[in-house]
Write an enzyme that holds these catalytic residues in place. Structure first.
Site, PDB file in Angstrom:
ATOM      1  N   GLU A  80       0.947  -1.574  -0.077  1.00 57.66           N
ATOM      2  CA  GLU A  80      -0.367  -0.002   0.014  1.00 57.66           C
ATOM      3  C   GLU A  80       0.855   1.302  -0.663  1.00 57.66           C
ATOM      4  O   GLU A  80       0.123   2.176   0.720  1.00 57.66           O
ATOM      5  CB  GLU A  80      -1.385   0.163   0.811  1.00 57.66           C
ATOM      6  CG  GLU A  80      -1.684  -0.991   1.116  1.00 57.66           C
ATOM      7  CD  GLU A  80      -2.761  -0.633   2.185  1.00 57.66           C
ATOM      8  OE1 GLU A  80      -4.106  -0.922   2.001  1.00 57.66           O
ATOM      9  OE2 GLU A  80      -2.749  -0.900   3.314  1.00 57.66           O
ATOM     10  N   HIS A  99      -0.783   6.019   8.426  1.00 61.00           N
ATOM     11  CA  HIS A  99      -1.732   4.925   8.211  1.00 61.00           C
ATOM     12  C   HIS A  99      -1.832   3.657   8.752  1.00 61.00           C
ATOM     13  O   HIS A  99      -0.997   2.884   9.063  1.00 61.00           O
ATOM     14  CB  HIS A  99      -1.771   4.256   6.435  1.00 61.00           C
ATOM     15  CG  HIS A  99      -2.316   3.134   6.337  1.00 61.00           C
ATOM     16  ND1 HIS A  99      -4.165   2.912   6.141  1.00 61.00           N
ATOM     17  CD2 HIS A  99      -2.090   1.244   6.057  1.00 61.00           C
ATOM     18  CE1 HIS A  99      -4.984   1.718   5.878  1.00 61.00           C
ATOM     19  NE2 HIS A  99      -3.299   1.137   6.048  1.00 61.00           N
ATOM     20  N   HIS A 101      -4.832   1.112  11.035  1.00 59.46           N
ATOM     21  CA  HIS A 101      -6.457   0.012  11.363  1.00 59.46           C
ATOM     22  C   HIS A 101      -6.353   0.101  12.454  1.00 59.46           C
ATOM     23  O   HIS A 101      -6.612  -0.925  13.789  1.00 59.46           O
ATOM     24  CB  HIS A 101      -5.812  -1.104  11.370  1.00 59.46           C
ATOM     25  CG  HIS A 101      -5.063  -1.789   9.972  1.00 59.46           C
ATOM     26  ND1 HIS A 101      -4.438  -2.411   9.512  1.00 59.46           N
ATOM     27  CD2 HIS A 101      -4.956  -0.973   8.683  1.00 59.46           C
ATOM     28  CE1 HIS A 101      -3.442  -2.758   8.499  1.00 59.46           C
ATOM     29  NE2 HIS A 101      -3.645  -1.473   7.578  1.00 59.46           N
ATOM     30  N   HIS A 169     -11.155  -0.964   6.793  1.00 57.55           N
ATOM     31  CA  HIS A 169      -9.798  -1.341   6.514  1.00 57.55           C
ATOM     32  C   HIS A 169      -9.226   0.061   7.623  1.00 57.55           C
ATOM     33  O   HIS A 169      -8.794  -0.616   8.623  1.00 57.55           O
ATOM     34  CB  HIS A 169      -9.339  -0.294   5.101  1.00 57.55           C
ATOM     35  CG  HIS A 169      -7.866  -0.320   5.242  1.00 57.55           C
ATOM     36  ND1 HIS A 169      -7.664  -0.879   3.628  1.00 57.55           N
ATOM     37  CD2 HIS A 169      -6.845  -0.761   5.210  1.00 57.55           C
ATOM     38  CE1 HIS A 169      -5.947  -0.438   3.778  1.00 57.55           C
ATOM     39  NE2 HIS A 169      -5.971  -0.481   4.754  1.00 57.55           N
TER      40      HIS A 169
END
Lengths: 238, 238, 238, 238
Positions: A80, A99, A101, A169
């Site tokens: 990603e 980024h 979760h 996500h």
């Protein structure tokens, strides 16, 4: 070749940011954080594919504006990585991208409820964080941002905000420095937890747009105080 | 006698899996994890009866396809060892089985709500985990899977899924390797926690069956990244 | 000059209170605690601007009754030091003040629900904690108590209570000693968490006003037992 | 005088039980655990007034069947020691008593919801734990069991159960040994947490009375496995 030269101070700072994000519960075995190279703004630094809690300066790689490694030398890269390159392309003001979760944010990405600021620590959420649903762009996928096209779509969903949720996500948080992006990733998670709790008690009085802006400006100036603590808590400074 | 020979590398890996499951909060003083012996697929390795967080390689025993110890030497065995043998018999693709009472999963076994994937980390939940209710097979019991008959019933409830809840008890998670079974036990628990939270906020948008499958395939290939972290977090590697 | 002389024993005790509040989860990178100087009741001790979990005795500064540093020597001070000075001015009985953003309390400051005592540990909440909303006094702000006027408004909202919530921000807890203020900050947070849980189960039977008063008196006499534990848990005593 | 002789092995075991209860989150700075002296069943051992997490064998005192210290030597005693003596008088089968304010149980003492067994680990809850409301016996109080009369009322509320909740205060858990009482205190807390979560998801299928009894009998025989882990986790055994 000069092109893969990595600023060692910046790589050290990025390794610290990785460790802080793990220690503060924002990332687990997955998730990543990058920083733009101020000496070459079309490039950014990001760890090789590994758990962020284990990253050291020697794991840091350099990526170009297509999110491809400049000098891979066989090292595996995050699937990603496009999240980072595409946001840097779209937002010249952004110098760092997280980024994750992080758990309390997930429910706000999969229900109609919007993540909104419940207190001064998270004024950066403004009038609410947008949600990017990959299904709108690509139908059924593995949910991952694995191309420039998907990364560009995410960057568009982010718009001028500093946090964007990703349905099913996780989320991204950005900032004018590593410290700002990390602070926002930590407190977006905390805000989500508090907002969930509050919504169960009754009608919630959120920060007004004016309060959110003023609180964000104010916190932007003092967040080094938390960063110092996080650095020590992660055992990265005596 | 050759029959009780235990692969030392596999026993070491199984001890690590025990310690990881404890360190990540999947098991407490109870619960267990087994691995099939690839050199003799009718047999499996499982610790003697003890808390998983204390298991070392020398505590590992060998069991046959009736879930009985091959060479007990007086050591106590788990009452529920049948969970493992019966699943290995029913599912030739399964190489490892985790049984736990991880907390967030319990509510989904005792209410009408189904455990379903809320994000890409738990695509392995497919269109929802089945629930095994021991009462349907045996009336009032101590809730434990203490026979081949009950183990077979559990294996049937599991079917082709990789996670099966057990009403008023816990769950099982299986995989094509120890790493896969452990990963699924960890993220089934996390998914349960997130799903509970999300359901209180409003209508939940779960992964579609297509997304679940693609996300599972994708995560199946990268979960070593988390396993490396968990191994170090449990203090099992410098 | 004698005026900036800081009682070293009191500074050491204040540093311990800072560390306890961090270790017990009441403060994170932000929040602060002060103590009135019994030798000069118009002055109080407070750390320089830094994360409370890192405070040592040498970080303690002296402030006057306008909440200004007596002998700043270039050190940065908390923007919200007015919280402390204004409460000391309004409440001669108060010898210590904690300001925090402890998480479970936030929802009670932004919803119509009142924080009320659910058990004997938090009888100090009486018939419910008042809420201060800065917007009522100053319209849109950065939510911080950055002036004597705002501090005085907060002190008026606190009234004769020992805990006051701050909408979209946090809370203050006060006491006749550092130990009392810290105890109340810890158990106001715990009470909030328990009250939230209980309200979801059904109608809550709170302590009656009489029970709250008697429980407060009783706990006020035994809280040293917890303080001893917290001091050791924070690693501040062998 | 022989009368104050304390069995050193029992005192050591009681100190361990104190430390386990703290380490497992059942008690904080408050709460206590006692054990009946098998050599003199009218007497019981209990620590002097202090935080349970700090108790060592030399802090253990001996109490008579009126809950008064046999040989106080000036040491402070718990105000609520009557909880222990009165239960030992009423229940000859009980050899150990835990009193705590463990957090997840509090909501079940102050709302109409009954604490009931959601899984096999807590079959000891039978068809639900009774609740003792001190107000029914004594009107407004400081909520504490500070006399034989109040202790006897609590013992009557406990009846033949092994757990009894105390409204606005906490709970007691009893057992045929220290291990049994500690196990029940730990899993009554866990059960409360799981039951709260489950009730929010929908109608809960509890253990039937038959399942509860069989599960209790079964767990009573294997709980040493958890106790071994807890002892090591508390750093009390290598």
């Amino acid at each position: 070749m000069a092109k893969a030269t990595i600023n060692p101070k910046l790589a050290a700072e990025l390794a610290i940011a990785n460790r802080i994000l793990f220690n503060e519960g924002v990332v687990d075995g997955f998730g990543h954080v990058s920083v733009r190279d101020p000496g070459n703004p079309k490039r950014f630094l990001l760890a090789r594919s590994m758990a962020p809690g284990l990253v050291t300066p020697k794991d840091i790689m350099l990526f170009d504006d297509r999110s491809e490694p400049v000098d891979p030398r066989g090292r595996a890269t995050y699937l990603e990585r496009y999240i980072h390159g595409c946001i840097y392309n779209a937002r010249p003001d952004v110098m760092a991208v997280v980024h994750s979760h992080s758990p309390s944010i997930i429910p706000f990405g999969i229900t109609p409820q919007r993540l909104r600021p419940v207190y001064h620590m998270s004024g950066f959420l403004g009038d609410g964080a947008p949600v990017y649903d990959i299904r709108d762009f690509a139908g059924d996928t593995n949910m991952l941002v694995t191309s420039v096209a998907l990364g560009d779509a995410l960057a568009r969903a982010l718009g001028h905000n500093v946090v964007c949720l990703m349905r099913g996500h996780g989320s991204v948080a950005v900032g004018q420095s590593l410290q700002h992006a990390v602070y926002r990733a930590v407190y977006a998670e905390t805000n989500a937890k508090l907002q969930s709790e509050a919504m169960r008690l009754g009608a919630v009085k959120y920060l007004s747009p004016g309060e959110a802006k003023l609180a964000r400006d104010s916190q932007d100036r003092v967040l080094g105080r938390a960063y110092e603590l996080w650095t020590r808590s992660a055992g990265l400074k005596k």
